[in-house]
Design an enzyme around this catalytic site. Structure first.
Site, short mmCIF file in Angstrom:
data_model
loop_
_atom_site.label_atom_id
_atom_site.label_comp_id
_atom_site.label_asym_id
_atom_site.label_seq_id
_atom_site.Cartn_x
_atom_site.Cartn_y
_atom_site.Cartn_z
CD GLU A 238 -2.44 1.35 2.70
OE1 GLU A 238 -3.00 2.43 2.97
OE2 GLU A 238 -2.34 0.40 3.50
CG ASP B 219 0.09 7.02 -0.94
OD1 ASP B 219 -1.00 7.50 -1.27
OD2 ASP B 219 0.96 7.68 -0.34
CB SER C 49 -5.72 0.34 2.42
OG SER C 49 -5.90 1.47 3.24
CD GLU D 29 -3.41 4.39 -1.55
OE1 GLU D 29 -3.28 5.58 -1.88
OE2 GLU D 29 -3.28 3.98 -0.38
#
Length: 227
Positions: A44, A48, A115, A118
């Site tokens: 994650e 991101d 989450s 990502e």
């Protein structure tokens, strides 16, 4: 399980373990079924950063008339938790997540879905490179970005709420931190916006600024000042 999700994604993983990792929520690790496994939090973190790069590059190249501040605001709308959770729902990601029983019961909230989306971006990147992530992501980002820019949906919610609150109520909004949770690299803040002593809206975000913007947006919606 992998085959069905890969068909939805139109991506076949060279290393299926990366896809499994992207789907593994930390709540699964805390229960016996997940013992000895890793969660998707590191993926994650990577996803991101990849999301930030691809969205910034796309906005910069596609909208040359936007100023730096407008680009920043447009990207914040484009990659906020609500948007990413919707992307996750579009590919039925919740059907494939490995979660603890508590999270399963709740169906995985917006934050869990965002989450996981990502983490999926991070897994695609490690498995197939940046071009593959761009192809997958821009199909989703591009139409939304044009809608955001065309309708000026990136206008600063805090500024708009302050302007309207002062005009309607003669009050300047104030903000207070209600809660913060999560590890330092992946913290989520909850903030309330107040008009006097009255809570007008509540928002969550990965930093205080984005949480304040979301609280202002919720306040604007609840008062019918935006739709």
């Amino acid at each position: 399980m992998h085959e069905e999700l890969e068909a939805i994604l139109d991506i076949q993983f060279h290393n299926p373990n990366l896809l499994t990792l992207a789907l593994t929520h930390r709540s699964y690790i805390y229960e016996a079924a997940g013992e000895g496994r890793s969660s998707n939090e590191r993926l994650e973190f990577l996803g991101d950063s990849i999301l930030a790069l691809i969205s910034a590059d796309f906005l910069y190249r596609t909208f040359p008339d936007l100023a730096e501040g407008e680009l920043t605001d447009a990207r914040a709308v484009l990659v906020r938790t609500e948007t990413l959770a919707n992307f996750a729902r579009d590919i039925n990601l919740s059907n494939f997540l490995l979660m603890g029983k508590g999270e399963q019961h709740s169906g995985g909230g917006q934050r869990v879905l965002a989450s996981a989306f990502e983490a999926l971006l991070g897994a695609i990147y490690l498995d197939q490179g940046l071009d593959a992530v761009q192809t997958f992501l821009l199909k989703r980002l591009e139409p939304l970005a044009h809608t955001i820019v065309r309708n000026r949906l990136f206008k600063d919610n805090k500024s708009l709420f302050q302007e309207l609150a002062q005009a309607h109520d003669g009050i300047t909004p104030s903000y207070r931190l209600v809660n913060q949770e999560g590890p330092s690299h992946n913290r989520e803040f909850t903030i309330e916006v107040l008009l006097g002593e009255q809570v007008a809206g509540r928002g969550q975000g990965r930093n205080k600024q984005s949480a304040e913007q979301e609280a202002a947006r919720q306040a604007l919606l609840s008062r019918g000042w935006i739709s």
